[in-house]
Design an enzyme around this catalytic site. Structure first.
Site, mmCIF file in Angstrom:
data_model
loop_
_atom_site.group_PDB
_atom_site.id
_atom_site.type_symbol
_atom_site.label_atom_id
_atom_site.label_comp_id
_atom_site.label_asym_id
_atom_site.label_seq_id
_atom_site.Cartn_x
_atom_site.Cartn_y
_atom_site.Cartn_z
ATOM 1 N N HIS A 1 46.838 -20.017 -1.221
ATOM 2 C CA HIS A 1 47.172 -20.006 0.080
ATOM 3 C C HIS A 1 47.977 -21.612 0.156
ATOM 4 C CE1 HIS A 1 47.072 -21.032 4.441
ATOM 5 N NE2 HIS A 1 46.865 -19.654 4.611
ATOM 6 N N GLU B 1 54.598 -16.640 3.009
ATOM 7 C CA GLU B 1 54.571 -17.703 4.158
ATOM 8 C C GLU B 1 55.168 -19.042 4.031
ATOM 9 O OE1 GLU B 1 50.434 -17.198 6.289
ATOM 10 O OE2 GLU B 1 50.202 -18.264 4.166
ATOM 11 N N ALA C 1 46.569 -16.342 11.505
ATOM 12 C CA ALA C 1 45.349 -17.306 11.956
ATOM 13 C C ALA C 1 45.332 -17.747 13.182
ATOM 14 C CB ALA C 1 45.136 -18.474 10.568
ATOM 15 N N ASN D 1 43.062 -14.797 8.701
ATOM 16 C CA ASN D 1 42.563 -15.622 7.813
ATOM 17 C C ASN D 1 41.696 -16.626 8.727
ATOM 18 O OD1 ASN D 1 42.044 -18.078 6.357
ATOM 19 N ND2 ASN D 1 44.261 -18.689 5.804
ATOM 20 N N PHE D 2 40.485 -16.878 8.719
ATOM 21 C CA PHE D 2 39.668 -17.719 9.403
ATOM 22 C C PHE D 2 39.797 -19.240 9.251
ATOM 23 C CE2 PHE D 2 35.923 -14.540 10.862
ATOM 24 C CZ PHE D 2 37.073 -13.755 11.212
ATOM 25 N N LYS D 3 40.419 -19.416 8.135
ATOM 26 C CA LYS D 3 40.692 -20.889 7.972
ATOM 27 C C LYS D 3 39.334 -21.743 8.045
ATOM 28 C CE LYS D 3 45.582 -21.045 8.114
ATOM 29 N NZ LYS D 3 46.980 -21.870 8.667
ATOM 30 N N ILE E 1 53.924 -22.117 9.134
ATOM 31 C CA ILE E 1 52.610 -21.836 9.540
ATOM 32 C C ILE E 1 52.225 -22.815 10.504
ATOM 33 C CG2 ILE E 1 50.257 -22.134 8.191
ATOM 34 C CD1 ILE E 1 51.361 -21.701 5.745
#
Lengths: 226, 226, 226, 226
Positions: free
Chosen positions: B97, B145, B206, B13-15, B150
């Site tokens: 998310h 998650e 990420a 996940n590139f966020k 996180i």
């Protein structure tokens, strides 16, 4: 990244119509560029996020993002980061569109982010009062669009000219550097002429062009009376 | 549009990190593709909306959108239309998310939209209970998650193995076709091995990779124990 | 604080109609109590937040909050704290009403808060799929209300009986302790009878009673066929 | 329904602290009334929705709602209808508190609703720019509260005096009838004196009083330097 430098201008909001998504978005952006070149009119397009890069690389007219989220770089999955759309080629952004209203404090954040990024900010509003409020935040443009007329085909410049005039008056008292656009129901050259006659320096529109049988002809008509 | 066809998988996940925006996003996607090719591991990337087209055209690994809005084509300025990201090259999407939570009814809408579009759906959840709820909606994957882990560097597979196991158990009772991923704090090969040992079929991660000094080395380490 | 202890039940949602605000809310709650006493039917009322204390002190039927926010005590100006409505006399709450949808993770939080507070939880849903999802969170009731029928006068029990039956089936498979209510378009004794015939253990309704010329007569009719 | 008629004023925001919920909210409101009577200071309280009726019936000082939703009467389950809190005894409302930010267009709607209902409006803001924007909407008060100082114990009147002065200046240019309050970190008589010295006509505060060992003593101290 082409900047908007002159008015009057036409900002074509691609919204999320299939007629202005992906390949069709690119085609519509090219048509907009053709009309800009042929008529000398300043035309900008606001495609969906995923089409910004593709379009900005192919046309030489300003490309705006449809929305920016009030977030800094970091852990904000799914948000629209201003650095991302800027790098993709956007030179400005619509902010607080009636279909994507945001909080007052967030409009302030995003207008400042746009200024810091050297990007043009267009804050959308719904009436004279909120237009005045938006103008205090010093965006480049305030685009007044009475929500009840959006997509109606009834031009705000005819149906509610006092809203456009009132907005121009109140904004110029607050900050003469903030330019006024008007939207909602605009589709013809007469509509645009009327808008400019009321003191607006351009128009923000969507369905009148996007859903037209012949978008190029519709755009040419839109700018024909200036 | 490359589909995810096998597990175990790694979804990166590139966020909205600057380290994974624009040119750097493309570079990270190419690194991911290299590691996928070199190791045979199934790796997918989830870049920001404005980078989907650019990346999907340059790499031959699956590209996922970070978010889809529960809207149909039409007047939804600023929203992420599934048809738009699909045409840009996305073959799936993260949904709900922890940084972009949506309403229950909207998760249902978006999972169905993904199915109809032939796109993979990855619904993110925060605990065993919401994982069970998500599974009833029949997405392809549920990614559990725990939000407190996180970006913490503390892997869920070690800190809260019972959450991963509990999620796998409850989901398999509800629908054995729904696959479980786990995320939060995952960064090393040990973490991923532990995750698979608990019944997960992959990981969603990420910062552990994106912010690593050497992302390629970090990715290679991540998949080294499988 | 009167608890709901038996089914079938009728939950009368006062929404934000002026006809069920303040003094009129109290009057409607007293009418509901009269009908409960005269017929032996279990009837609960869900008034606006500001009317909970006033009503709970005057009637001896269960009073539900219309919404609870997923917040703990502290700095949450304007939020609805469960401790607040409980102390005001509420013995339960509607959660995720179609006019107040919340995020999946928040439904989970609020259902758990209700359980810990000894309060009844009624999670509203819009279709079979989201009803199944809601059931996994173990609320006391799931109230299925297809949004398109709310306030329509067309009873879900007649227009979409398969939705009610499907919801009852899927919920009983997931957790037989979760009871099903149905709502949307319910107003007559026939509607309620049909709902119970489909497996629901009660109804959730509003305008059919609140806006009736004679709410007491309408309530008496509603429960007349049981 | 007691109106605020004079300044300086103290508005005590009860937030959702357990120390200011239910029975304890009533006690704190009575203490506020005692201090108002003993000192002649204008003090208003803003309890949770479910406590408005109970408190307004027992004290003779103004009671404000903590939030109003921008909805008309009708089908808006869970929303805070202005007619409801007005009938419960509120004579005004906090709007756009930092813990309950709303959209610009909604601030405009709620300020107008308050005016039409004869209720006092207090729009909360976070900086000079958004204070100016709020003032254009003509609320009775704008309460400037830098979010980073809320609950910090560091008074805005000392930490960021230029924000209070700047807000007073810009608001008085836009509309001299809009009064300025300041909040965030205020708890002592010195803090309040400093706030008034900067041009504010009162303070909005919460934890400094609510969580004090002796709230009455803290309130007496707060108003002791005026």
């Amino acid at each position: 990244m082409k900047q908007i430098t002159r008015t009057p201008i036409v900002i074509l909001n691609f919204k999320t119509y299939l007629e202005s998504t992906g390949e069709k978005a690119l085609k519509l952006a090219k048509i907009s560029e053709e009309v800009a070149n042929e008529t000398g009119m300043n035309i900008a397009v606001a495609p969906q996020h995923a089409d910004v890069w593709r379009i900005a690389g192919e046309v030489n007219i300003p490309v705006l993002a449809q929305h920016i989220d009030p977030v800094d770089a970091g852990g904000h999955t799914g948000s629209v980061l201003i650095e991302s759309v800027k790098e993709a080629g956007a030179s400005g952004a619509l902010i607080n569109h009636s279909e994507q209203r945001i909080k007052l404090a967030d409009i302030d954040v995003v207008v400042k982010k746009a200024k810091n990024a050297g990007m043009m900010s267009v804050v959308c509003t719904n009436n004279v009062e909120t237009s005045a409020a938006a103008a205090t935040l010093k965006p480049d443009f305030v685009a007044i669009e009475p929500p009840e007329l959006i997509g109606s085909g009834i031009p705000v410049s005819k149906a509610e000219p006092e809203v456009v005039e009132g907005t121009v008056d109140v904004i110029h008292k607050i900050d003469p550097d903030v330019k006024v656009l008007c939207g909602a129901g605009i589709s013809t050259g007469e509509d645009m002429k009327a808008a400019l006659g009321l003191g607006a320096e351009g128009v923000l529109l969507a369905s009148g062009i996007i859903l037209a049988d012949d978008p190029k002809k519709a755009l040419l008509d839109l700018v024909s009376k200036i």
